[in-house]
Motif scaffolding. Structure first.
Motif, PDB file in Angstrom:
ATOM      1  N   ARG A   1       0.841  -1.187   0.000  1.00  0.00           N
ATOM      2  CA  ARG A   1       0.000   0.000   0.000  1.00  0.00           C
ATOM      3  C   ARG A   1       0.878   1.239   0.000  1.00  0.00           C
ATOM      4  O   ARG A   1       1.648   1.463   0.927  1.00  0.00           O
ATOM      5  CB  ARG A   1      -0.927   0.014   1.220  1.00  0.00           C
ATOM      6  N   MET A   2       0.751   2.048  -1.052  1.00  0.00           N
ATOM      7  CA  MET A   2       1.533   3.281  -1.148  1.00  0.00           C
ATOM      8  C   MET A   2       1.081   4.292  -0.094  1.00  0.00           C
ATOM      9  O   MET A   2       1.874   5.079   0.398  1.00  0.00           O
ATOM     10  CB  MET A   2       1.363   3.895  -2.535  1.00  0.00           C
ATOM     11  N   ILE A   3      -0.211   4.275   0.232  1.00  0.00           N
ATOM     12  CA  ILE A   3      -0.752   5.160   1.255  1.00  0.00           C
ATOM     13  C   ILE A   3      -1.285   4.272   2.352  1.00  0.00           C
ATOM     14  O   ILE A   3      -2.316   3.612   2.184  1.00  0.00           O
ATOM     15  CB  ILE A   3      -1.863   6.065   0.692  1.00  0.00           C
ATOM     16  N   GLU A   4      -0.588   4.225   3.492  1.00  0.00           N
ATOM     17  CA  GLU A   4      -0.900   3.251   4.524  1.00  0.00           C
ATOM     18  C   GLU A   4      -2.317   3.372   5.057  1.00  0.00           C
ATOM     19  O   GLU A   4      -3.001   2.391   5.276  1.00  0.00           O
ATOM     20  CB  GLU A   4       0.092   3.386   5.684  1.00  0.00           C
ATOM     21  N   SER A   5      -2.764   4.591   5.291  1.00  0.00           N
ATOM     22  CA  SER A   5      -4.054   4.762   5.938  1.00  0.00           C
ATOM     23  C   SER A   5      -5.203   4.358   5.036  1.00  0.00           C
ATOM     24  O   SER A   5      -6.265   3.980   5.503  1.00  0.00           O
ATOM     25  CB  SER A   5      -4.224   6.220   6.370  1.00  0.00           C
ATOM     26  N   GLY A   6      -5.005   4.460   3.742  1.00  0.00           N
ATOM     27  CA  GLY A   6      -6.098   4.190   2.827  1.00  0.00           C
ATOM     28  C   GLY A   6      -7.082   5.343   2.840  1.00  0.00           C
ATOM     29  O   GLY A   6      -7.332   5.963   3.863  1.00  0.00           O
ATOM     30  N   LEU A   7      -7.628   5.670   1.706  1.00  0.00           N
ATOM     31  CA  LEU A   7      -8.594   6.748   1.595  1.00  0.00           C
ATOM     32  C   LEU A   7      -9.782   6.261   0.785  1.00  0.00           C
ATOM     33  O   LEU A   7      -9.655   5.366  -0.049  1.00  0.00           O
ATOM     34  CB  LEU A   7      -7.963   7.972   0.932  1.00  0.00           C
ATOM     35  N   ALA A   8     -10.933   6.853   1.055  1.00  0.00           N
ATOM     36  CA  ALA A   8     -12.155   6.458   0.370  1.00  0.00           C
ATOM     37  C   ALA A   8     -12.708   7.667  -0.382  1.00  0.00           C
ATOM     38  O   ALA A   8     -12.731   8.775   0.162  1.00  0.00           O
ATOM     39  CB  ALA A   8     -13.178   5.931   1.371  1.00  0.00           C
ATOM     40  N   PRO A   9     -13.170   7.491  -1.628  1.00  0.00           N
ATOM     41  CA  PRO A   9     -13.640   8.631  -2.417  1.00  0.00           C
ATOM     42  C   PRO A   9     -15.107   8.969  -2.153  1.00  0.00           C
ATOM     43  O   PRO A   9     -15.936   8.087  -1.937  1.00  0.00           O
ATOM     44  CB  PRO A   9     -13.451   8.150  -3.855  1.00  0.00           C
ATOM     45  N   VAL A  10     -15.393  10.254  -2.192  1.00  0.00           N
ATOM     46  CA  VAL A  10     -16.770  10.754  -2.187  1.00  0.00           C
ATOM     47  C   VAL A  10     -16.901  11.724  -3.363  1.00  0.00           C
ATOM     48  O   VAL A  10     -16.093  12.645  -3.507  1.00  0.00           O
ATOM     49  CB  VAL A  10     -17.114  11.470  -0.871  1.00  0.00           C
ATOM     50  N   ILE A  11     -17.893  11.496  -4.199  1.00  0.00           N
ATOM     51  CA  ILE A  11     -18.114  12.355  -5.361  1.00  0.00           C
ATOM     52  C   ILE A  11     -18.925  13.567  -4.940  1.00  0.00           C
ATOM     53  O   ILE A  11     -19.994  13.441  -4.333  1.00  0.00           O
ATOM     54  CB  ILE A  11     -18.839  11.584  -6.477  1.00  0.00           C
ATOM     55  N   VAL A  12     -18.404  14.737  -5.271  1.00  0.00           N
ATOM     56  CA  VAL A  12     -19.094  15.994  -4.979  1.00  0.00           C
ATOM     57  C   VAL A  12     -19.617  16.528  -6.308  1.00  0.00           C
ATOM     58  O   VAL A  12     -18.880  17.140  -7.088  1.00  0.00           O
ATOM     59  CB  VAL A  12     -18.146  17.004  -4.307  1.00  0.00           C
ATOM     60  N   ALA A  13     -20.882  16.275  -6.571  1.00  0.00           N
ATOM     61  CA  ALA A  13     -21.467  16.587  -7.883  1.00  0.00           C
ATOM     62  C   ALA A  13     -22.102  17.972  -7.858  1.00  0.00           C
ATOM     63  O   ALA A  13     -23.330  18.117  -7.831  1.00  0.00           O
ATOM     64  CB  ALA A  13     -22.484  15.523  -8.270  1.00  0.00           C
ATOM     65  N   LEU A  14     -21.277  19.000  -7.863  1.00  0.00           N
ATOM     66  CA  LEU A  14     -21.763  20.376  -7.877  1.00  0.00           C
ATOM     67  C   LEU A  14     -21.690  20.989  -9.273  1.00  0.00           C
ATOM     68  O   LEU A  14     -22.464  21.885  -9.590  1.00  0.00           O
ATOM     69  CB  LEU A  14     -20.956  21.225  -6.890  1.00  0.00           C
ATOM     70  N   ASP A  15     -20.739  20.536 -10.089  1.00  0.00           N
ATOM     71  CA  ASP A  15     -20.615  21.035 -11.455  1.00  0.00           C
ATOM     72  C   ASP A  15     -21.624  20.327 -12.357  1.00  0.00           C
ATOM     73  O   ASP A  15     -22.006  19.180 -12.113  1.00  0.00           O
ATOM     74  CB  ASP A  15     -19.196  20.806 -11.974  1.00  0.00           C
TER      75      ASP A  15
END
Length: 746
Positions: A645-659
């Motif tokens: 894992r390049m990023i140990e903590s891990g991240l989760a995506p959230v889509i912000v659909a404002l555009d």
């Protein structure tokens, strides 16, 4: 009885795909995909045997609607093992890993249910009619490339395991592609786009590049003259034999365009299949992709982030044809801009979705921008993968940076790469001297109050800190203090929004208006801004030099007044991975009058490597691949995929659909026939990556929800409470318990 691979619409089965048709189609496709690196025979056999378990009557009953379990991905590996003889037996084992894993992922060799050994002992029942339908001969599986494998035990085992993952890639891509083709003919989904070959476009690309750089060549000044000199020299290097290169050009020296010019010329000279530009941060990938699109054309560049992936469907869902509604990236584009996370986690993955693209890396030119950011704790396996791509898979790899991390063989880095004499830039030490435009000074402790006092004395200034939390706190304090032109820039903001913020910052700087930017390290790599002064929280020397690249970038000011102040924020400890690098830098400070010199950089990385030692394979990745003369290949693919894992903590995506574009793409998620891959490409610049636990809390409180889960699973998490996204600072996930105005009933 007739055996089928996939069910269609007609109850009479007139439109069902026969198993024989599917097996031979996948075998041919896999063989074609493996031909560029000489594994076509093994790949053909992998394709022919991968669904052999569907000759089980129990599986056929499942196609008819039965619910009884039927393992169809084990029998092929077992039969192949039983048929292979002599030297082909070892290759049959390698192929067997891929067959076992083509749905659930590559297994480990030992240690419990689901492993290679466990599954190879499970009894399988298949109809012997398969022998009449396939008429297969198991021979000639061992490729010529093994003659180029390293002779040391560990290196030899790594090469075998890497080859196995490449075979796996050809198999899963062929399987996905043929199954997708079948369901497209039924009208159940749309085909994802076909990309043109680089060879068909290369002359036009070079012509476009020449027009673009000619337009730039008219700019006056010593810096622009130097950039032209660098570009011309680097392009001449395109005639050199393919392999590993370094490109060491200080910030502002034009290394992005120089590396692209090299890649285009080198691809035409040696017939490379694609150009893959690898960037450390999602924060700047869209900027680089935009430059490349402006040069090469809007439709010829694939921008592939790591944030939105189809990897979360469980095994049962993957078994169903619904998975085919989820087109995954195969990297077939002629030019790809991606991240180091996406590249290297894919190279060590066990998952079919990520492994699918790997075979398309073969025969490519990879430019690793900002190579100094490669994670030190994974450096040894990363170097082995790069060396393997260059040695056996026809890749040219350019390690491109202003602060070359000295990855060549040296006493403190015995596993270094063969980089001697492979520099593309003209006289890197001389370039560093000619492009020195800043002074680095150390201020010791500075709390937020001291930083605000310093900012108050400059209408235009940059502050870079080590965490999003600190950046937000400092921004709020600066706003409360009434400082003008305060701007906040972190990965709390989605990429398209950051682009607009950066454009505003550039306009402010250009027009001489007030601009005090508070940012995290995302500003350091490749972002084109030019501040008079900067403050940088303590970090490694490479990061500090990158920060300095945002000061006096165009050389319009004198060096003495272009100061980068390094400080320690007492209330904000640096992240663990940065603390050791701070110590490494402090040990060389007194040895070098100019910390931006190449001698200082090399000394610094020497300290880093000596300190880390065996910690440069901190997860023992390389130890998980071994060969035994008695039992063959002991490859722990699944464990490695989990631990790399390049990023140990891990991240989760959230889509912000404002555009508007993002809103439209989110609406299209409800249209089953539209491939998820094409929608993911549209939405990746609208995603904010955040801690998984924080996202889970947002989901539980109704602020985030998965869009179209019946088609997309949990691939697309979309923000529902728009007021949690504040234009000035981005997504405030800490307010997960907040009841937004849109949720209140009056």
């Amino acid at each position: 009885m007739e055996f089928y691979a996939h069910s269609g619409r007609d109850p009479g089965k007139s439109d069902w795909q026969t198993l024989k048709e599917h097996l031979f189609a996948v075998a041919r496709l896999a063989g074609e995909k493996a031909r560029p690196f000489g594994l076509e025979r093994a790949a053909f056999i992998a394709g022919l045997f991968h669904d052999l378990g569907k000759y089980n009557p129990a599986f056929q009953r499942r196609l008819d609607g039965a619910t009884e379990p039927a393992d169809h991905s084990t029998a092929g590996a077992q039969v192949l093992r039983d048929l292979a003889r002599g030297s082909d037996a070892a290759m049959a084992q390698v192929v067997g890993y891929g067959i076992l894993g083509h749905h659930a992922g590559l297994p480990d060799r030992l240690d419990g249910p689901g492993t290679f050994d466990h599954r190879m002992k499970q009894p399988q029942a298949i109809d012997p009619v398969w022998m009449e339908e396939l008429h297969v001969e198991i021979s000639g599986l061992v490729p010529d490339m093994i003659q180029r494998f390293p002779t040391d035990r560990a290196g030899h085992a790594f090469s075998w395991a890497f080859m196995g993952r490449m075979l796996f890639s050809t198999l899963v891509d062929a399987d996905f592609s043929d199954t997708e083709r079948y369901y497209v003919t039924l009208g159940e989904k749309e085909a994802d786009r076909d990309w043109p070959a680089l060879a068909a476009l290369i002359d036009d690309f070079i012509a476009r590049f020449d027009v673009y750089t000619t337009a730039l060549s008219g700019r006056e000044g010593a810096l622009n003259s130097l950039r032209r000199e660098v570009l011309a020299h680097v392009r001449r290097g395109a005639e050199r034999e393919p392999g590993l290169f370094t490109l060491t050009v200080p910030t502002g020296g034009g290394k992005t365009l120089s590396s692209l010019g090299f890649a285009l010329d080198h691809a035409r000279r040696y017939g490379h299949r694609r150009i893959i530009y690898v960037i450390p941060f999602t924060s700047i990938i869209d900027q680089t992709a935009a430059i490349f699109r402006s040069v090469l054309g809007e439709d010829n560049v694939l921008e592939h982030h790591s944030s939105i992936e189809e990897e979360s469907f469980d095994a049962k869902q993957r078994e169903r044809k619904d998975k085919l509604k989820l087109a995954m990236e195969d990297w077939a584009a002629p030019v790809i801009v991606t991240t180091t996370v996406q590249l290297f986690e894919s190279l060590f993955t066990a998952r079919p979705s990520r492994a699918r693209k790997l075979h398309n890396i073969a025969g490519s030119i990879l430019v690793l921008d900002e190579a100094q950011t490669l994670p030190k704790a994974l450096l040894m396996p990363i170097m082995r993968a790069l060396e393997e791509l260059a040695r056996n898979y026809g890749c040219t790899i350019v390690l491109c940076t202003a602060t070359q991390p000295a990855l060549g063989k040296r006493p403190e880095l015995p596993g270094g790469l063969p980089l001697e004499g492979r520099e593309l830039a003209p006289d890197p030490p001389g370039l560093a001297t000619r492009l020195a435009r800043t002074r680095i000074v150390h201020a010791g402790d500075m709390d937020d109050g001291a930083l605000l006092d310093a900012l108050a004395g400059h209408e235009q200034a940059l502050v870079i800190v080590n965490s999003r939390r600190h950046a937000l706190e400092l921004y709020r304090k600066a706003s409360e203090a009434g400082l003008e032109g305060i701007v906040h820039l972190t990965t709390r903001q989605y990429a398209a929004h950051r682009r607009r913020i950066l454009a505003d910052v550039q306009d402010r700087l250009k027009d001489g208006r007030s601009c005090r930017l508070i940012a995290t390290s995302l500003i350091e790599a490749g972002v084109d801004v030019d501040f008079p002064v900067a403050w940088r929280a303590e970090a490694g020397l490479d990061q500090i030099i990158q920060a300095a690249g945002r000061v006096n970038r165009e050389g319009r000011r004198d060096r003495e007044s272009s100061i980068v102040t390094v400080f320690n924020p007492p209330a904000h400890r640096p992240p663990v991975e940065i603390r050791g690098l701070i110590g490494d830098m402090k040990r060389i400070i007194d040895k070098h009058a100019d910390l931006t010199s190449l001698a200082a950089v090399e000394d610094y990385f020497g300290e880093v490597y000596w300190r880390m030692g065996e910690g440069m394979d901190g997860k023992n990745i390389l130890d998980r691949f071994a060969l035994s003369g008695r039992t063959g290949c002991h490859f722990d693919y699944r464990t490695v995929g989990r631990d790399f894992r390049m990023i140990e903590s891990g991240l989760a995506p959230v889509i912000v659909a404002l555009d508007e574009g993002a809103k439209e793409a989110v609406d299209q998620l409800e249209v089953e026939a539209i491939p998820s891959g094409s929608l993911a490409r549209k939405l990746q610049s609208s995603a904010v990556s955040m801690p998984p636990k924080a996202r889970d809390l947002l989901i539980r409180n109704g602020h985030v929800a998965f869009a179209a889960p019946q088609w997309r699973g949990d691939q697309f998490a979309v923000l529902q409470t728009a007021s949690l996204y504040v234009q000035e600072v981005g997504l405030l996930w800490e307010d997960a318990g907040y009841l937004g105005v849109e949720d209140m009933i009056f």
